[in-house]
Every structure is written in C-alpha cells, then in structure tokens.
Write an enzyme that holds these catalytic residues in place. Structure first.
Site, mmCIF file in Angstrom:
data_model
loop_
_atom_site.group_PDB
_atom_site.id
_atom_site.type_symbol
_atom_site.label_atom_id
_atom_site.label_comp_id
_atom_site.label_asym_id
_atom_site.label_seq_id
_atom_site.Cartn_x
_atom_site.Cartn_y
_atom_site.Cartn_z
ATOM 1 N N ASP A 118 1.602 6.485 4.993
ATOM 2 C CA ASP A 118 0.616 5.853 5.061
ATOM 3 C C ASP A 118 1.299 4.763 4.003
ATOM 4 O OD1 ASP A 118 -1.419 4.486 5.454
ATOM 5 O OD2 ASP A 118 -3.190 5.327 4.012
ATOM 6 N N ASP B 94 -2.860 9.684 3.284
ATOM 7 C CA ASP B 94 -3.863 9.415 3.307
ATOM 8 C C ASP B 94 -4.867 10.225 4.698
ATOM 9 O OD1 ASP B 94 -6.671 8.391 4.056
ATOM 10 O OD2 ASP B 94 -5.781 6.905 5.282
ATOM 11 N N ASP C 132 -12.214 6.164 3.161
ATOM 12 C CA ASP C 132 -11.416 6.368 4.609
ATOM 13 C C ASP C 132 -10.678 5.201 4.454
ATOM 14 O OD1 ASP C 132 -8.204 7.423 5.578
ATOM 15 O OD2 ASP C 132 -10.429 7.396 7.459
ATOM 16 N N LYS D 211 0.866 -1.103 0.160
ATOM 17 C CA LYS D 211 -0.015 0.297 -0.025
ATOM 18 C C LYS D 211 0.412 1.458 0.010
ATOM 19 C CE LYS D 211 -3.576 2.217 3.273
ATOM 20 N NZ LYS D 211 -3.862 2.505 4.290
ATOM 21 N N LYS E 115 -10.823 12.496 7.859
ATOM 22 C CA LYS E 115 -9.708 12.431 8.565
ATOM 23 C C LYS E 115 -10.193 13.410 9.719
ATOM 24 C CE LYS E 115 -6.860 8.702 7.231
ATOM 25 N NZ LYS E 115 -7.408 7.253 8.413
ATOM 26 N N ARG F 60 -7.275 -1.275 0.828
ATOM 27 C CA ARG F 60 -8.590 -2.308 0.462
ATOM 28 C C ARG F 60 -8.202 -2.017 -0.954
ATOM 29 N NH1 ARG F 60 -12.708 -2.667 5.092
ATOM 30 N NH2 ARG F 60 -11.071 -0.797 5.874
ATOM 31 N N GLU G 194 -9.275 3.034 1.539
ATOM 32 C CA GLU G 194 -9.122 3.240 0.645
ATOM 33 C C GLU G 194 -7.737 2.047 0.398
ATOM 34 O OE1 GLU G 194 -7.776 4.387 3.406
ATOM 35 O OE2 GLU G 194 -5.598 4.842 2.707
#
Ligand code: BES
Ligand code: MN
Ligand code: ZN
Length: 501
Positions: free
Chosen positions: A292, A274, A351, A269, A281, A355, A353
């Site tokens: 991230d 993020d 959020d 990833k 967030k 996956r 994201e």
C-alpha cells in the site's frame, strides 16, 4: 546489468546468445514469420526454421537455434512479436523482458539484442529494449535462501550501421536510469511491512538522495511533531493508531536554469501496512497490504530518475508514510478530523485512509508552491473491480494536463484508462455533520475516492493515478516477475521530460 551499444556486424558477434524479433507478416491463417531487421546473414540463419512452419512469430514465442549457420553467435534466440502491423515499442519492451527472463535460468549471462527497425526510429527501439530488459531482470527473491542470483550481466544492443550514434547513446543512458529507477521502486514495494516501516522508507529515501549525489536534489523528513505542528489532521488521524511514527518525506529538485514556474508536485501514498484500522480488513489477503506504499515508492523512483536525467523543471516529491493500524489510540468511525486546509472530514470507514493522508500531502505540495500535481496511490479496491490488473485508473481535473499525461503514458508504454470526475459524484461524499466524509460507499468507489482528493487540489491542474490493480503483478509473466511492477515511474518521468521542453 551492464548495458552497452555495439556497432558491429550482427553476423560477426561472438557471444552466448543473440536475440532477434520475429513478427508475423502473413494474412489470416497464413502465417509468414519474418525476422525484423538485421542483415542478410541473420535472415539466412533463421530462414530454414521460419519456413518449416514450426515457428509462427506469435507474441512471446521463444525458439533457440544453436550454432546458427553463417553467424558467430553460439545461439540465435527468436522472440515472437505477434502481428507485424500491431508491433510497436510497447510490444518490443515486453519482448526484451521475455528474452531476458527466458535466458536467465539457463546460465546465460550475456546477451546481444538486435533492436528491430521501427517506424518510431532507432532511438525509440533502443529505449524500449533497455527499459524492457530492466523490467525483466527484476525478481522478487530477496528473501529466498536458495535464490540463484541469476542475472544477465551484460546486455549489448546492436545498433544499425547508419545510426546516429550520439542519439542512440543518449537514449540508452536515459533508459538505463529509468529502468534502474523503476526497479528501485519495485525493491521498496517488495519489502514486507515489518521491514519497511515509515521510518525505514524515509531512510531509504535519504539513502537514495545521497546515492544520486546531485546538488540540485534535497530531502527533508518531517516526523510526528512536525506533522502535528503543520496541522495535518487528516494524515495524523491515520498515523495516531500506530506505534510506528509517521514520516512526511519531502524532496526538492531545483535544477539551475529552470523557470520559477511550473513547479510539479508529486505526491505518493505511503501506507507501509494497511490493516484497515478499526474498520479492519478480512484476514484473507491482508498480507498483500504491504504494497500500500507503492504510490509513494513510485514517487521516490521517479524523483531518482528525474534528478539523474536533469530536466530543467522544478519538482517537489512528497510521500506520506504511515501504517494504518487498529489500537486503543486509533481513530474510530464517526470521528471528525480537520485537514490541513481546514476542511472537516467525517470518518465513515477507517480503511479509507489513503485519501486522508493524500489530502494533507496534496495541500502541502500546493503550500510549497506546486503549480501542477500528480499523485499515485493504491487507493481503492473499486479500481481493481473496474479495470483489473491491465489498466491503472487516471483521473484529471483539467483536460490540458490530461492530454500531456496521456502522451507521456503512451511513450512510457504504461496502460492507463481515464475515469470520470463529474460533479454529480460529489453528493456521495456529502456529510451530515462535516464538510465531507471519507467514504462514498461501494458504487463508483474509485471515482468518489478521487472526488475526495479533488477537494484538496481545488483548481490546481492535477492527475490522480489509482494503481491498486496494477502495482502488483499477480503471476509470473514471460516479461515480468510476480510481485511489484513499478507502475507509474516511467509515465511520470516522461511527463516531466515533456514539461521541461
Ligand atoms: N489500500 C486499500 C485499497 C486497495 C485494495 C489496494 C485492494 C490494493 C488492493 C485502501 O486503503 C482501501 O482500503 N480502500 C477501501 C475504501 C473503502 C473503505 C471506501 C476499499 O477500496 O475497499
Ligand atoms: Mn485502506
Ligand atoms: Zn490503503
């Protein structure tokens, strides 16, 4: 840092500092601190202090004896290793880091380390000391104007006289590669979002491949057009909200003499920032979301090490790099996206994201021929709630691959804990209008995220590492600096070495 082996008599080395390990061989309430290994001269030099009761040998205790009697070193550093019966290479790794970090601010630039005698053998001790020293050497101080660039310039390991030299030299060389690769990962993760955009990450990956300079390692970077052409609707749905173009980094390692199969796919990833997207967030702590991309950076570090160590197994590395941003073009909760495999995904929370980008990354790795998969991702806050900063979460859809991975993580000294993937959790990500939804709610959040990924892996043996709680060390510790940890690099390298056997 220059790392070498010496076969000299420890009593005879003329150096600024010689470090030895002290463990407690005593019973409860009756400490009996003892130097592990070394000859009589070393034991004698420490004996008075050890008998004084001022030193217990407890974990991470550091005591310096200046001008130790009978030794040529200027200083003898005693590093506590805890109870003798619990002492293993995981402790040793941390002690090496502790010794380095203790000496760094003291203007000491060269260090001799006496690896203790270990049940697991001298090569294992050498490996642990060198890997641990690299971990300790790293500081996240790139952007401090007053940084001192305090580095240990030379680390020399004192090998036992009866050592099998080629075995130790090999262990040292390998550990150096792994330590440097882990720190390469940490440098990438440390970079802030404005400097480590998806494009910058791809550039670093290209540079790494050039530097490794192996005819068996290649890289290709696919930009927004190619990502859309490949119909990576899940990856694209995250990228569409950002002004920074996404990058799909694809690396191939195919050494001569490797069998056609297995082919290991490493998928990371690479969210360079993020924000949460439209499901934004809270401001508090959002700055941390520059890390991230730690899973992607771990794959880059692992590929670097693999290409240098040259195990005879094919490996594909994929990093899905993009920002997750809110904008007029960003995806919205309620949107439906079609992943590369054709599965439809209802977006509940923008959020979730990680996956989404991994869904297409994993599918692409399979399309390119991966027969086995490992992914690493700072995927969920839920894994931080479950396991804190101590263990990374491991998920596996196959007990055999898990058994291999568990051994790899133990050899690497990286703590991980297996989490479940029961079919019952699948219900939580059932969608009313699409094949699946991207959030299963709060309960079991780390598991439902993994269940989502599993849909895209199908029957390919697969390991998923949720490193959200372990990729960033929250405070300075004696053996590791605050900041990026480089978790997962060492375990993956061990896994690949084992696969090549
Ligand atoms: N990158 C975060 C997960 C994360 C949280 C990493 C804390 C490091 C520290 C991930 O993209 C995320 O936001 N996950 C959500 C999923 C939820 C919306 C289903 C989460 O865990 O809250
Ligand atoms: Mn997120
Ligand atoms: Zn994320």
């Amino acid at each position: 840092m220059k790392t070498t082996l010496s076969y000299a008599n420890p009593a005879e080395v003329e150096t600024e500092c010689l470090a030895v390990v002290v463990v407690d061989q005593g019973e409860k309430d009756k400490p009996a601190p003892t130097v592990l290994g070394g000859n009589q001269a070393i034991q004698n030099a420490a004996s008075e202090l050890l008998a004084s009761g001022e030193v217990s040998g407890k974990m991470f205790e550091t005591v310096v004896i200046h001008r130790p009697a009978g030794l040529k070193t200027r200083r003898l550093l005693l590093v506590g290793g805890g109870k003798a019966k619990d002492f293993s290479s995981s402790e040793l790794r941390k002690l090496a880091g502790t010794a380095l970090r203790f000496l760094k601010p003291k203007q000491i630039r060269s260090l001799f380390f006496l690896p203790p005698e270990m049940l697991s053998g001298a090569a294992d001790a050498v490996k642990a000391v060198v890997e641990g020293a690299y971990v300790g050497d790293f500081d996240a101080d790139t952007y401090k104007s007053d940084r001192k660039d305090q580095r240990i310039e030379e680390l020399t390991l004192l090998a036992p006289a009866n050592a099998e030299r080629p075995t130790l030299e090999k262990a040292l060389a390998e550990a150096r590669v792994v330590g440097e690769s882990q720190n390469f990962t940490r440098e990438l993760v440390n970079e802030p979002g404005n400097r480590m955009t998806p494009t910058a990450l791809a550039e670093r990956a290209r540079k790494m491949v050039v530097d490794v300079n192996s005819p068996h390692l290649s890289i290709e970077v696919l930009g927004p057009e190619r990502i859309r052409e490949l119909k990576m609707g899940a990856f694209w749905s995250v990228a569409q909200g950002s002004d920074e173009p996404p990058q799909l980094i694809v690396m191939r390692y195919s050494p001569p003499g490797a069998p056609e199969k297995p082919v290991l796919g490493l998928v990371g990833k690479g969210i360079t920032f993020d924000s949460g997207g439209i499901s934004i967030k809270p401001a508090d702590g959002m700055e941390k979301m520059k890390y991230d991309m730690a899973g992607g950076a771990a794959m880059l570090g692992a590929i670097r090490a693999i290409a240098l160590l040259q195990p005879k197994v094919k490996v594909i590395g994929i990093v899905c790099a993009t920002e997750n941003m809110p904008s007029g073009k960003a995806q919205k909760p309620g949107d439906v996206q079609i992943a590369m495999t054709g599965k439809s995904i209802e977006i509940i929370n923008t959020d979730a994201e990680g996956r989404l980008v991994l869904a297409d990354g994993l599918a692409y790795a399979r399309q390119l021929g991966a027969t086995h998969l490992i992914d690493a991702a700072t995927l969920t806050g839920a894994v931080v709630v479950a396991l804190g900063g101590v263990n990374a979460g491991v998920f596996a859809n196959n007990d055999d691959i898990y058994a291999h991975f568990e051994r790899a993580e133990q050899r690497a000294g990286e703590k991980m804990w297996r989490m479940p993937l029961d079919d019952e959790y699948r219900e939580q990500i059932r969608s009313g209008i699409a094949d699946i939804k991207n959030s299963g709610g709060r309960y079991g959040g780390a598991v439902t995220a993994a269940m989502f990924l599993k849909e895209f892996v199908e029957d390919t043996p697969w390991i998923h590492l949720d490193i959200a709680g372990t990729a960033w060390t929250e405070e300075n510790k004696s053996w590791i600096a605050l900041g990026p940890s480089g978790i997962a690099v060492r375990s993956i390298v061990e896994f690949v070495k084992d696969m090549a056997k």
